[in-house]
Design a protein around this motif. Sequence first.
Motif, PDB file in Angstrom:
ATOM      1  N   ALA A  83      -4.996  45.135 -30.567  1.00 47.45           N
ATOM      2  CA  ALA A  83      -4.309  44.405 -29.499  1.00 47.45           C
ATOM      3  C   ALA A  83      -4.744  42.940 -29.539  1.00 47.45           C
ATOM      4  N   THR A  84      -3.747  42.044 -29.506  1.00 52.41           N
ATOM      5  CA  THR A  84      -4.030  40.614 -29.650  1.00 52.41           C
ATOM      6  C   THR A  84      -3.332  39.843 -28.539  1.00 52.41           C
ATOM      7  N   ILE A  85      -4.090  39.019 -27.833  1.00 53.01           N
ATOM      8  CA  ILE A  85      -3.511  38.249 -26.727  1.00 53.01           C
ATOM      9  C   ILE A  85      -3.205  36.836 -27.193  1.00 53.01           C
ATOM     10  N   ILE A 141       4.568  40.976 -21.837  1.00 54.55           N
ATOM     11  CA  ILE A 141       4.111  39.796 -21.100  1.00 54.55           C
ATOM     12  C   ILE A 141       3.087  40.265 -20.060  1.00 54.55           C
ATOM     13  N   ILE A 142       1.918  39.645 -20.069  1.00 54.38           N
ATOM     14  CA  ILE A 142       0.827  40.139 -19.220  1.00 54.38           C
ATOM     15  C   ILE A 142       1.170  40.016 -17.725  1.00 54.38           C
ATOM     16  N   LYS A 168       0.912  36.851 -23.726  1.00 59.47           N
ATOM     17  CA  LYS A 168       1.468  38.147 -24.124  1.00 59.47           C
ATOM     18  C   LYS A 168       0.388  38.971 -24.808  1.00 59.47           C
ATOM     19  N   ILE A 169       0.517  40.284 -24.715  1.00 52.10           N
ATOM     20  CA  ILE A 169      -0.370  41.148 -25.475  1.00 52.10           C
ATOM     21  C   ILE A 169       0.465  41.843 -26.552  1.00 52.10           C
ATOM     22  N   TYR A 170       0.056  41.622 -27.816  1.00 53.94           N
ATOM     23  CA  TYR A 170       0.779  42.155 -28.965  1.00 53.94           C
ATOM     24  C   TYR A 170       0.105  43.421 -29.477  1.00 53.94           C
ATOM     25  N   ASP A 201      -8.288  48.229 -20.646  1.00 58.65           N
ATOM     26  CA  ASP A 201      -7.903  49.617 -20.944  1.00 58.65           C
ATOM     27  C   ASP A 201      -6.749  49.674 -21.940  1.00 58.65           C
ATOM     28  N   LEU A 202      -5.792  48.756 -21.785  1.00 57.77           N
ATOM     29  CA  LEU A 202      -4.642  48.753 -22.692  1.00 57.77           C
ATOM     30  C   LEU A 202      -5.088  48.398 -24.113  1.00 57.77           C
TER      31      LEU A 202
END
Length: 468
Positions: free
Chosen positions: A104-106, A448-449, A110-112, A19-20
């Motif tokens: 969004a990039t993991i 941070i996930i 972390k998700i950036y 969703d994020l």
Amino acid sequence: MSIDWKKDSEKYRDDLIKDLTDLVNIESVRDVEHKTDDYPLGPGVSKALKQVLGYGERDGFVTKNVENVAGHIEYGQGDDILGVLGHVDVVPAGDGWVTDPFTATIKDGKIYGRGTSDDKGPSLAAYYGLKLIKDLGLPVSKKVRFIFGTDEESEWYGITRYMQVEKKPEYGFSPDAEFPLINGEKGIVSFKITFDQANDDQAIVKSFTSGVRVNMVPQTATVVLNADKIDVEAVRSSFTDFVADDKLSGDIVEGNGELTLTLTGKGSHAMDPKEGVNSATYLATYLTSLNLNDKEKNYFSFISNTLHLDFDGKNLNIAYSDATMGPLTASPDIYEYNEKQDSANILVNVRYPKGKTDEELVNNISEVLPEHASAIVDGHAQPPHFVSADDELVANLLAAYRDHYDDNSEPMSIGGGTYGRMLDRGVAFGGLLPGRENVMHQANEYMIIDDLVLLIEIYADAIYRLIK
Ligand code: ZN
Ligand code: ZN
């Protein structure tokens, strides 16, 4: 019934990230240039709003869209309403990103992406906290409204409209700052300083521009010089020396009778101007070493002598401090100067503790302005806001936080404005954990996930304590 908050939160890890990701991929920056009757703040922010309300519908909540500029997801019953207030708009990307800010990039846990930490990530974690309560079927005696605004980073148009149309919750929190809890928010005001002065033919500065948003320390500043009126080689050499300072970098472009100098510092949130390197005040300071005419001197010397590094507003004649809320801060963030116009501007963003009004501050500033300059309050100003640390809301939220995270620090005041101040008994609660890098409004913003999953746990327990 005993609830294993940690275990139950973990179940939502993948759904939350999914969703994020979809939400971050919507470029929800205020865009009034493309406004329509249906989308008064431009289409991007409304698209993000519909996205989160869609999550609520999908998950079986009652939702409401208020004129495409705000909305809520509702749960529970009763007349008492707990408000949880988040926002789906973001500040513009700015420069310096390694990944695409709107993809969004993991990477490395972390998700950036723009909005991952401010405020899409924490908001969705709090939403999943509410969903956890619903999915477990926990008994609740009060109503929760999770309210989403779409203009938090600018004028608060959506949330203000919401409070006019819908019932205002009595109490609540905004997951849009840091832990443990913010019970004091400084007043926020922008002062527009205008210089009205005709130019003369000795002008060397064609234009000077810097600043993206009034709540961001400008990362880059650009001046276009008239190459015929300066010693180009001397300027190249002195500018190169000036940017040798390790906080700065510079770029020089020559052509069409112009010499364009671009200075890069470091962007940051205007509530903490010391964290940034204000490219504009540095570039203005450099310009004062050139052979300026009266109009140019008046504008750039004021920036250099009064605004440069004046984080506490001392030179601006507005410095003061409050025992619980701390000192005033000043951040000059937007600049418009053009040789063809008789009027040049600077917008200074000020965060002030309780004790003074914006009217008093503008009067104090007026006393130290140079000739041809005047100051007014610009845009949406907000007075200081304070909720007692003894309030039961504060006690409940803090207790929930302390049960899930080993930190006994006390509530604090900040210079940022959160939706907490929309409610009489409103505070900000998370989502940045202590010791984490604050990357809100910066390039390469991330979350941070594991922290997001912990936030579900904290928010679920906190909301439950307030509505059970
Ligand atoms: Zn923000
Ligand atoms: Zn925010």
